[in-house]
Design an enzyme around this catalytic site. Structure first.
Site, PDB file in Angstrom:
ATOM      1  N   GLY A  76      36.058  43.193  29.155  1.00 34.31           N
ATOM      2  CA  GLY A  76      36.945  42.034  29.108  1.00 34.31           C
ATOM      3  C   GLY A  76      36.208  40.722  28.886  1.00 34.31           C
ATOM      4  O   GLY A  76      36.633  39.898  28.064  1.00 34.31           O
ATOM      5  N   VAL A  77      35.104  40.503  29.600  1.00 34.53           N
ATOM      6  CA  VAL A  77      34.375  39.234  29.473  1.00 34.53           C
ATOM      7  C   VAL A  77      33.710  39.122  28.099  1.00 34.53           C
ATOM      8  O   VAL A  77      33.819  38.099  27.424  1.00 34.53           O
ATOM      9  CB  VAL A  77      33.309  39.098  30.591  1.00 34.53           C
ATOM     10  CG1 VAL A  77      32.432  37.873  30.349  1.00 34.53           C
ATOM     11  CG2 VAL A  77      33.979  39.013  31.954  1.00 34.53           C
TER      12      VAL A  77
ATOM     13  N   ALA B  11      32.192  32.584  38.673  1.00 37.20           N
ATOM     14  CA  ALA B  11      32.597  32.558  37.257  1.00 37.20           C
ATOM     15  C   ALA B  11      32.164  31.241  36.617  1.00 37.20           C
ATOM     16  O   ALA B  11      31.005  30.866  36.736  1.00 37.20           O
ATOM     17  CB  ALA B  11      34.102  32.794  37.129  1.00 37.20           C
TER      18      ALA B  11
ATOM     19  N   GLU C 180      39.602  45.505  43.694  1.00 37.98           N
ATOM     20  CA  GLU C 180      39.084  46.620  42.902  1.00 37.98           C
ATOM     21  C   GLU C 180      39.997  47.824  43.155  1.00 37.98           C
ATOM     22  O   GLU C 180      40.735  47.848  44.150  1.00 37.98           O
ATOM     23  CB  GLU C 180      37.653  46.948  43.355  1.00 37.98           C
ATOM     24  CG  GLU C 180      36.646  45.823  43.125  1.00 37.98           C
ATOM     25  CD  GLU C 180      36.382  45.554  41.654  1.00 37.98           C
ATOM     26  OE1 GLU C 180      36.371  46.520  40.869  1.00 37.98           O
ATOM     27  OE2 GLU C 180      36.210  44.381  41.281  1.00 37.98           O
TER      28      GLU C 180
ATOM     29  N   ASP D  34      29.634  42.654  47.003  1.00 39.87           N
ATOM     30  CA  ASP D  34      29.697  41.763  45.847  1.00 39.87           C
ATOM     31  C   ASP D  34      29.331  40.332  46.262  1.00 39.87           C
ATOM     32  O   ASP D  34      28.590  39.638  45.559  1.00 39.87           O
ATOM     33  CB  ASP D  34      31.106  41.802  45.238  1.00 39.87           C
ATOM     34  CG  ASP D  34      31.183  40.976  43.966  1.00 39.87           C
ATOM     35  OD1 ASP D  34      30.444  41.289  43.013  1.00 39.87           O
ATOM     36  OD2 ASP D  34      31.958  40.005  43.934  1.00 39.87           O
TER      37      ASP D  34
ATOM     38  N   LYS E 195      25.958  37.756  45.238  1.00 35.50           N
ATOM     39  CA  LYS E 195      26.033  36.328  44.903  1.00 35.50           C
ATOM     40  C   LYS E 195      25.173  35.504  45.869  1.00 35.50           C
ATOM     41  O   LYS E 195      24.483  34.565  45.456  1.00 35.50           O
ATOM     42  CB  LYS E 195      27.490  35.858  44.934  1.00 35.50           C
ATOM     43  CG  LYS E 195      28.339  36.496  43.836  1.00 35.50           C
ATOM     44  CD  LYS E 195      29.824  36.189  44.002  1.00 35.50           C
ATOM     45  CE  LYS E 195      30.644  36.896  42.920  1.00 35.50           C
ATOM     46  NZ  LYS E 195      32.090  36.837  43.186  1.00 35.50           N
TER      47      LYS E 195
ATOM     48  N   GLY F 188      38.063  35.971  36.746  1.00 35.76           N
ATOM     49  CA  GLY F 188      38.907  36.055  35.551  1.00 35.76           C
ATOM     50  C   GLY F 188      38.043  36.097  34.305  1.00 35.76           C
ATOM     51  O   GLY F 188      37.041  35.391  34.206  1.00 35.76           O
TER      52      GLY F 188
END
Lengths: 382, 382
Positions: free
Chosen positions: B13-14, B168, B224, B235, B239, B356
């Protein structure tokens, strides 16, 4: 190794803080493979420059001495005694800046840093850009000059940085530029960009009369010497213009709708400062109080905002939702809400201290580091 | 004119969104004097590359066709029919990436864009950096690999960008880098970096049982497929590690204290998903409810945060002031509070959508535009 030759205009609080940061960051920048070479410094009257701008630089102890002399209110001319520099005055200054930029053109180009508050620098800045140099601004005035001059200044956007012109070191300009260049069109910016007016509005909201808050803010040093310089909204209008032009608005400063918090008859031209503080200000309390009550009855809060939308750019009091970042703002922090395609329902919010010499100087220094690739890959290095 | 040759790894998607943005931004980038030249694209199995990477590029209609093929779940191999590209598979892919980077070394260097979710790319990425190329990451895994590999990847920080690995497109990494390079040392970062956990905690705070919120979040597609992948905190830990290492912490992923929101006995190794959702989750409601009540009785709210301070880096539930940006967070926005010398009493706050495909791809594209000066001043251009 990137060697960036710096010429600093303006050695007030921000300029001096910048020089101190440049010096204290030397070990860090050395690790990063960057050398900041200060080759000249000027204030409104005089300029000192190193003789050989191509390879030499001012020693750090000389720069610290310069900071001390300027802190004491003395003239840069006092530095001639050290024998380390050439000194220029009056109209010689502009010519020397161009000389330096020209001399550096074929190697790396000059980085001209404008930490002055002058509206007279824009010609020099544009010339340095034309001489393949870079410009970093804390000075808002060049960016709020008529479009005819503005367009020349921004003709090579990668060579111009000005983070500290809006919100001091807060990453407002960098963020907007990132969004615009990556195709995330911004359709609305609303923010509180005056720490002074932010403080005043949040205190008044707490129940204190407007006149009392302004008077005590002045005593605490939170306002300009004449608080009408803050209350007029003109400083916020300059910031709004800078943001609006970034978004592509082809407008001039005088086309921005600015709401002043005092009427014209109480302005500096019509009323001495003492009279304004003693008699004028208290007359304003009731109207502001009513505006606040009206906002509260709508479930909102009142803020002094800059608002930029597709068709308009204005500065003044506005009701905002008390649940928004802007509505929840307390104290003197700045806040900017940015709406775009990616941030459509909830805005991208940037908030924090938006004033102060240290924070402003850090923003300028970050901009200088951000242009390092231009200097790293100079023709002579290739 | 800066011409940036791009090789994209990962067309999920990205990656596909990135290709679409590259195409739709062409007029904008042309104005800015930048040309993004896509010379290769690969997924985990195949790679397509243009024959002449030095001067040629994939046509936009070919790239759109590629996006469509991948959206439909088909293989890149289907593109061989067009005859426009060479196709590589398996171990050939890595060799071809290095070939391309080597071929471009003497001109501009390659920009390798990692939008995959693979932990296997780090060797290639480091090699491309060594071949005077640049790397832009949306993929977190290379930055959370053991320090031995990490150090090689970050050996030339100007050639590595990874905004979209944290929050993001939110300008978290860019802001931290600006602060660090300008000598404003960061002593504390606290943030909510999982939109899913942010949503869950703010809903639970509103009075809904934890199990009900997680179940409905899963139904809404906010989690998820197995919500334990979010609830484990791993996750967020990745980060946190990325941020901590930026601040200079010499730590590994397994040295971060991570609070999982379910006990090990309910983990994927010990309990099937169906059983976890039906029987495991409800058993967790009471404990979470008690933690929230305890926070409220202290005048605080409970958030799932990452916290990085000088001596520690942890991820888990924490009470925070309800008047802080973190405490006022609602919904799935991310928020990061950064404390430094310049932002000591009140933090610098960055808030907004932190997930997103569109937002992530915009962050990657902004990073690509941010390295343009390296390509503008390439040896061949000088």
């Amino acid at each position: 190794m990137a060697s960036i030759p710096l010429l600093l205009m303006g050695c007030g609080g921000v300029g001096r803080q910048l020089l101190r940061h440049v010096i204290s960051c030397r070990p860090l920048h050395s690790q990063q493979g960057v050398r900041l070479r200060v080759v000249g410094v000027c204030d409104s009257k005089s300029m000192v420059a190193i003789s050989d701008v191509l390879t030499s630089e001012f020693r750090d102890d000389f720069l610290l001495q310069l900071c001390e002399i300027k802190s004491n209110g003395s003239s840069l001319l006092d530095l001639t005694k050290t024998g380390e520099c050439q000194v220029y005055s009056g109209e010689e200054i502009g010519r020397k800046v161009i000389d330096v930029a020209t001399a550096l053109r074929s190697s790396s180009g000059l980085a001209l840093i404008d930490c002055s508050a002058s509206s007279e620098t824009i010609g020099l800045l544009s010339q340095v850009i034309n001489l393949d140099g870079c410009v970093v601004l804390a000075n808002k005035k060049p960016l709020t000059s008529p479009l005819e001059y503005y367009d020349k200044l921004v003709s090579q956007p990668r060579r111009l940085r000005h983070e500290s012109t809006v919100g001091a070191g807060l990453p407002v300009i960098a963020t907007i530029n990132r969004m615009l260049s990556s195709g995330d069109p911004i359709n609305r910016i609303i923010g509180s960009l005056s720490g002074t007016l932010g403080y005043v509005m949040s205190e008044v909201e707490g129940g204190r009369p407007f006149s009392e808050v302004v008077t005590s803010a002045k005593k605490l040093g939170f306002t300009e010497p004449d608080p009408r310089d803050d209350l007029s909204g003109m400083d916020v209008a300059r910031k709004a213009l800078i943001l609006a032009r970034l978004l592509g608005h082809r407008i001039e400063l005088d086309s921005i709708k600015v709401e002043s918090l005092y009427p014209e008859k109480m302005g500096p031209a019509n009323m001495p400062l003492d009279e304004f503080l003693a008699k004028g200000l208290p007359l304003l309390d009731e109207a502001i109080q009513k505006r606040i009550e009206s906002a509260v009855s709508n479930g909102n809060v009142l803020r002094y905002v800059c608002l930029i939308e597709e068709s308009r750019c204005g500065v003044g009091l506005q009701e905002v939702s008390k649940d928004s970042a802007l509505g929840r703002l307390q104290g003197s922090d700045n806040v900017v809400e940015i709406y775009s395609r990616c941030y459509s329902k909830q805005p991208l919010v940037i908030q924090g201290a938006g004033a102060g010499n240290d924070t402003t100087a850090v923003g300028v220094l970050a901009d200088i580091l951000d242009i390092q690739d231009i200097f790293r890959h100079s023709p002579s290095a290739a």
